[in-house]
Design a protein around this motif. Structure first.
Motif, PDB file in Angstrom:
ATOM      1  N   ASP A   1      -5.019  71.050  44.577  1.00 24.29           N
ATOM      2  CA  ASP A   1      -4.942  69.996  45.486  1.00 24.29           C
ATOM      3  C   ASP A   1      -6.526  70.745  46.428  1.00 24.29           C
ATOM      4  O   ASP A   1      -7.068  70.398  47.738  1.00 24.29           O
TER       5      ASP A   1
ATOM      6  N   ILE B   1      -8.649  59.350  44.233  1.00 21.43           N
ATOM      7  CA  ILE B   1      -7.859  59.018  43.164  1.00 21.43           C
ATOM      8  C   ILE B   1      -7.232  60.178  42.811  1.00 21.43           C
ATOM      9  O   ILE B   1      -6.158  60.560  42.989  1.00 21.43           O
ATOM     10  N   ALA B   2      -8.328  61.874  42.422  1.00 21.87           N
ATOM     11  CA  ALA B   2      -7.736  62.550  41.244  1.00 21.87           C
ATOM     12  C   ALA B   2      -6.753  63.689  42.430  1.00 21.87           C
ATOM     13  O   ALA B   2      -5.698  63.757  42.649  1.00 21.87           O
TER      14      ALA B   2
ATOM     15  N   THR C   1      -3.641  61.745  43.549  1.00 24.60           N
ATOM     16  CA  THR C   1      -1.947  61.642  42.328  1.00 24.60           C
ATOM     17  C   THR C   1      -1.487  63.216  42.630  1.00 24.60           C
ATOM     18  O   THR C   1      -0.443  63.559  42.949  1.00 24.60           O
ATOM     19  N   VAL C   2      -2.727  64.836  43.064  1.00 24.76           N
ATOM     20  CA  VAL C   2      -2.088  65.267  42.996  1.00 24.76           C
ATOM     21  C   VAL C   2      -1.273  66.092  43.703  1.00 24.76           C
ATOM     22  O   VAL C   2      -0.631  66.594  44.053  1.00 24.76           O
TER      23      VAL C   2
ATOM     24  N   LEU D   1       0.661  63.994  45.724  1.00 30.70           N
ATOM     25  CA  LEU D   1       1.860  62.986  45.149  1.00 30.70           C
ATOM     26  C   LEU D   1       2.549  63.678  44.202  1.00 30.70           C
ATOM     27  O   LEU D   1       3.984  63.995  45.120  1.00 30.70           O
ATOM     28  N   ILE D   2       1.966  64.301  43.539  1.00 32.77           N
ATOM     29  CA  ILE D   2       2.834  65.108  42.213  1.00 32.77           C
ATOM     30  C   ILE D   2       3.921  66.262  43.188  1.00 32.77           C
ATOM     31  O   ILE D   2       4.461  66.922  42.581  1.00 32.77           O
TER      32      ILE D   2
END
Length: 78
Positions: free
Chosen positions: A10, A63-64, A67-68, A70-71
């Motif tokens: 991140d 976007i990456a 996504t990371v 949120l994960i």
């Protein structure tokens, strides 16, 4: 262990995203920018190829990063 790896990924994505935004050239705003931009492309000004690549890279990194993040948030709250 997995959370630490995701934090590192991140942070790397955040730095790359900042760099890709900073490296983009500024967009001219207003009427004078549209006139100058039209004249520049008409008379064969500089190529916009690198700006298109950076814009696409910024979108992919954004976007990456989202996504990371949120994960990572889901894994920390478990």
């Amino acid at each position: 262990m997995v959370i630490t790896a995701l934090k590192v990924i991140d942070a790397i994505l955040a730095i790359c995203l900042i760099l890709s935004v900073v490296l983009q050239s500024g967009k001219s705003a207003g009427l004078s920018g549209s006139i100058a931009g039209g004249a520049e492309t008409f008379f064969g000004g500089k190529s916009k190829g690198i700006d298109q690549v950076l814009a696409r890279l910024t979108a992919i990194l954004g976007i990456a990063f989202g996504t990371v993040t949120l994960i990572l948030a889901k894994m920390i709250n478990l």
